[in-house]
Design an enzyme around this catalytic site. Structure first.
Site, PDB file in Angstrom:
ATOM      1  N   TYR A  96     -26.244 101.203  58.176  1.00  0.00           N
ATOM      2  CA  TYR A  96     -26.544  99.833  58.603  1.00  0.00           C
ATOM      3  C   TYR A  96     -27.952  99.780  59.171  1.00  0.00           C
ATOM      4  O   TYR A  96     -28.381 100.709  59.887  1.00  0.00           O
ATOM      5  CB  TYR A  96     -25.582  99.380  59.702  1.00  0.00           C
ATOM      6  CG  TYR A  96     -24.215  99.010  59.206  1.00  0.00           C
ATOM      7  CD1 TYR A  96     -23.917  97.706  58.838  1.00  0.00           C
ATOM      8  CD2 TYR A  96     -23.215  99.972  59.104  1.00  0.00           C
ATOM      9  CE1 TYR A  96     -22.657  97.359  58.385  1.00  0.00           C
ATOM     10  CE2 TYR A  96     -21.952  99.635  58.650  1.00  0.00           C
ATOM     11  CZ  TYR A  96     -21.676  98.328  58.290  1.00  0.00           C
ATOM     12  OH  TYR A  96     -20.432  97.989  57.835  1.00  0.00           O
ATOM     13  N   TYR A 136     -18.264 105.197  54.957  1.00  0.00           N
ATOM     14  CA  TYR A 136     -18.995 105.917  56.012  1.00  0.00           C
ATOM     15  C   TYR A 136     -18.043 106.386  57.101  1.00  0.00           C
ATOM     16  O   TYR A 136     -16.922 105.881  57.228  1.00  0.00           O
ATOM     17  CB  TYR A 136     -20.117 105.040  56.606  1.00  0.00           C
ATOM     18  CG  TYR A 136     -19.677 103.751  57.244  1.00  0.00           C
ATOM     19  CD1 TYR A 136     -19.254 103.708  58.577  1.00  0.00           C
ATOM     20  CD2 TYR A 136     -19.708 102.565  56.529  1.00  0.00           C
ATOM     21  CE1 TYR A 136     -18.862 102.522  59.167  1.00  0.00           C
ATOM     22  CE2 TYR A 136     -19.313 101.359  57.114  1.00  0.00           C
ATOM     23  CZ  TYR A 136     -18.890 101.349  58.424  1.00  0.00           C
ATOM     24  OH  TYR A 136     -18.498 100.175  59.012  1.00  0.00           O
ATOM     25  N   ARG A 143     -14.409 104.817  56.983  1.00  0.00           N
ATOM     26  CA  ARG A 143     -14.267 103.440  56.497  1.00  0.00           C
ATOM     27  C   ARG A 143     -14.440 103.402  54.990  1.00  0.00           C
ATOM     28  O   ARG A 143     -15.398 103.942  54.454  1.00  0.00           O
ATOM     29  CB  ARG A 143     -15.333 102.519  57.125  1.00  0.00           C
ATOM     30  CG  ARG A 143     -15.297 102.307  58.622  1.00  0.00           C
ATOM     31  CD  ARG A 143     -14.040 101.643  59.165  1.00  0.00           C
ATOM     32  NE  ARG A 143     -13.397 100.658  58.324  1.00  0.00           N
ATOM     33  CZ  ARG A 143     -13.710  99.355  58.265  1.00  0.00           C
ATOM     34  NH1 ARG A 143     -14.676  98.889  59.024  1.00  0.00           N
ATOM     35  NH2 ARG A 143     -13.068  98.520  57.485  1.00  0.00           N
ATOM     36  N   HIS A 146     -16.772  98.103  52.393  1.00  0.00           N
ATOM     37  CA  HIS A 146     -16.388  96.756  52.831  1.00  0.00           C
ATOM     38  C   HIS A 146     -17.637  95.951  53.170  1.00  0.00           C
ATOM     39  O   HIS A 146     -18.703  96.523  53.412  1.00  0.00           O
ATOM     40  CB  HIS A 146     -15.484  96.825  54.074  1.00  0.00           C
ATOM     41  CG  HIS A 146     -16.155  97.498  55.226  1.00  0.00           C
ATOM     42  ND1 HIS A 146     -16.190  98.865  55.361  1.00  0.00           N
ATOM     43  CD2 HIS A 146     -16.878  97.013  56.271  1.00  0.00           C
ATOM     44  CE1 HIS A 146     -16.882  99.190  56.439  1.00  0.00           C
ATOM     45  NE2 HIS A 146     -17.320  98.085  57.010  1.00  0.00           N
ATOM     46  N   HIS A 148     -18.783  92.708  55.804  1.00  0.00           N
ATOM     47  CA  HIS A 148     -18.373  91.915  56.969  1.00  0.00           C
ATOM     48  C   HIS A 148     -18.743  90.443  56.768  1.00  0.00           C
ATOM     49  O   HIS A 148     -19.808  90.144  56.221  1.00  0.00           O
ATOM     50  CB  HIS A 148     -19.098  92.410  58.225  1.00  0.00           C
ATOM     51  CG  HIS A 148     -18.751  93.812  58.609  1.00  0.00           C
ATOM     52  ND1 HIS A 148     -17.844  94.101  59.603  1.00  0.00           N
ATOM     53  CD2 HIS A 148     -19.177  95.009  58.134  1.00  0.00           C
ATOM     54  CE1 HIS A 148     -17.736  95.413  59.738  1.00  0.00           C
ATOM     55  NE2 HIS A 148     -18.533  95.996  58.859  1.00  0.00           N
TER      56      HIS A 148
HETATM   57 FE   LIG Z   1     -18.677  98.072  58.644  1.00  0.00          FE
END
Ligand SMILES: [Fe+2]
Length: 211
Positions: A96, A136, A143, A146, A148
């Site tokens: 991210y 990740y 996870r 996906h 968000h």
């Molecule tokens: Fe996430």
């Protein structure tokens, strides 16, 4: 007029049919999911529907391109027009663009937008082009891929996450496990969009319980 038993049975059946039809028109709200730690702290200047390019840069984001069509409806299936949508995701390496993800050894992609602010049209839809996010690690488990979303309808905010179908990690993801119903947060794979055959394509319908 003489009301016969046959009339009564037929009338009862019609009423039961109408009640069933009314129930059938009520969709199941999309499951809420946690906001997570990576909602952008600064609103990026570029937040359009093409996340694979940043204004002022010639390059394109690394990764498998995807097109996603999202439709937002109320419980009766009516489109929610002009819903305001923020969406954010990690890049194709699982990173991210957020100060909270600095310890992540995966690299940032200087050509990846990572965030978009969009609105639904008259049909309750919006579309965006991105790259498929990677899975990740987190301190509480891995996870599955996906994206968000924070969706402002007319009288409701839904914070949730959208998942991809047939992902091997979908069965172990601790947040997807808690989605209720699970299927409400998993997009459907569709044929590539015309003019963009290289990009995988997905469609997801979001149902707002209040609207
Ligand atoms: Fe996430």
């Amino acid at each position: 007029m003489l009301i016969t038993r046959r009339h009564l049975v037929a009338g009862g059946a019609a009423l039961a049919g109408a009640a069933a039809a009314a129930r059938a028109q009520t969709l199941v709200p999309t499951s809420a999911q946690m906001l997570g730690p990576f909602y952008p702290v600064l609103q990026p200047a570029d937040h359009d529907a093409d996340l694979t390019r940043l204004k002022g840069r010639a390059g394109t984001a690394i990764g498998q391109p995807i097109n996603v069509i999202v439709r937002i409806v109320d419980l009766k299936g009516n489109p929610i027009t002009n819903a305001q949508v923020d969406l954010w995701q990690c890049n194709a390496a699982g990173r991210y663009d957020h100060p909270g993800d600095r310890a992540n050894p995966a690299a940032l992609d200087p050509n990846f937008q990572g965030f978009a602010r969009l609105a639904t049209d008259q049909g309750g839809e919006f579309k965006f082009r991105s790259v498929k996010p990677k899975d990740y690690d987190t301190p509480v488990g891995r996870r599955t891929p996906h994206i968000h979303y924070s969706i402002d309808g007319h009288s409701e905010r839904l914070v949730t996450q959208m998942y991809f179908p047939n992902e091997p990690l979908n069965d172990i993801d601790f947040l997807l496990k808690n989605a209720d119903p699970r299927q409400s947060v998993i997009a459907e794979a569709i044929d590539p969009l015309s003019g963009d055959p290289q990009a995988l394509a997905f469609r997801w319908t979001v149902v707002l319980g209040v609207g």
